[in-house]
Write a protein that holds these residues in place. Structure first.
Motif: not given
Length: 293
Positions: A135-140
């Protein structure tokens, strides 16, 4: 239209679907083992990129064979951008991205963060050529309940979960094991993560925070979860697993109450038996406590 429900019969569907901003429910009738959406390595398998909210549901599917080869394109299996869908009872397996997020990618767009909810999700054997194999999470700010994140690979950073640019996930009753090169990694101090009643390989040392905040809450352990048969994709817990009964039914974090799902990824009751504590991970064993050797 918004509010509609799409019932999907058992079978394998070779396609790539986009919710197109519609807050609808797409649910299988026979569960993830019998209902497969196969991306056929022709792009992302499922896309949420139209501002969908928590009433957009994807329930009871295997999401596999997504492939993203375009530069700066993330999320081989599921891509979520400025949207907050609810994902339940999914197996996200064998997806690939040549950028970030082999399995699932959560992004911001037009300064609108994503707040997805993930319940009973298996994220396994996904690959990223860059960061965030699972899982990759950007400003979330994803909330993850009873997730099993295992055997994911990233070429650069974080096989399990990678957090970038002011991301703040919460993990409750999760299992993270055998992700390479590490379980969780932040890019900088702007990120945080709250983890409770979860089985994290290498405990806090399995998290490279880079100045970010790790809220290591009650109930966390670091033990072999004793999966039934990982070689054949069976991530049920053996009867001896210390993850049985090691979860929590409800917990307050930062003034907000979070509740474990009422069933597991296969629709079995959670907790089982009634009155016991729920298990860690996506699968609920029928025992309330581990068997003794």
């Amino acid at each position: 239209i918004d509010g509609d429900t799409v019932l999907v019969a058992a079978g394998t569907y070779v396609e790539n679907i986009d919710f197109n901003g519609k807050n609808i429910v797409i649910t299988s009738t026979h569960g993830a083992d019998s209902t497969i959406i196969d991306g056929n390595q022709l792009g992302r398998v499922v896309t949420f990129n139209g501002g969908e909210d928590s009433t957009a549901y994807l329930i009871g599917f295997t999401i596999q064979n997504g492939l993203i080869t375009t530069a700066n394109s993330d999320g081989g299996g599921i891509y979520i951008s400025h949207s907050s869908p609810t994902l339940e009872n999914l197996k996200v397996i064998n997806n690939t991205s040549d950028d970030d997020g082999g399995g699932i990618s959560c992004h911001i767009a037009s300064d609108v963060a994503s707040y997805p909810t993930l319940r009973n999700i298996l994220v396994a054997n996904n690959t990223s050529a860059d960061d965030g194999g699972g899982i990759h999470v950007v400003a979330s700010h994803p909330d993850l309940y009873n997730v099993t994140i295992v055997n994911n690979y990233a070429n650069t950073e974080s096989g399990g979960i990678r957090c970038h640019q002011n991301s703040h996930p919460i993990i409750i009753n999760g299992i993270l094991r055998n992700n390479f090169p590490e379980q969780i990694q932040f890019t900088n101090w702007e990120n945080s993560i709250s983890i409770s009643y979860s089985n994290i390989q290498d405990s806090e040392s399995g998290i490279i925070a880079n100045g970010g905040t790790v809220n290591w809450l009650d109930g966390n352990i670091d033990v072999d979860p004793l999966f039934a048969d990982t070689a054949n994709g069976d991530y049920n817990l053996q009867d001896y697993s210390q993850a049985i009964g090691a979860g929590i039914d409800s917990i307050e974090i930062n003034g907000i109450w979070y509740y474990a799902p009422d069933t597991d990824i296969e629709g079995n009751p959670r907790p089982d038996p009634a009155g016991s504590n729920p298990d860690m991970g996506a699968y609920e064993n029928s025992r309330g406590t581990p068997a003794e050797y």
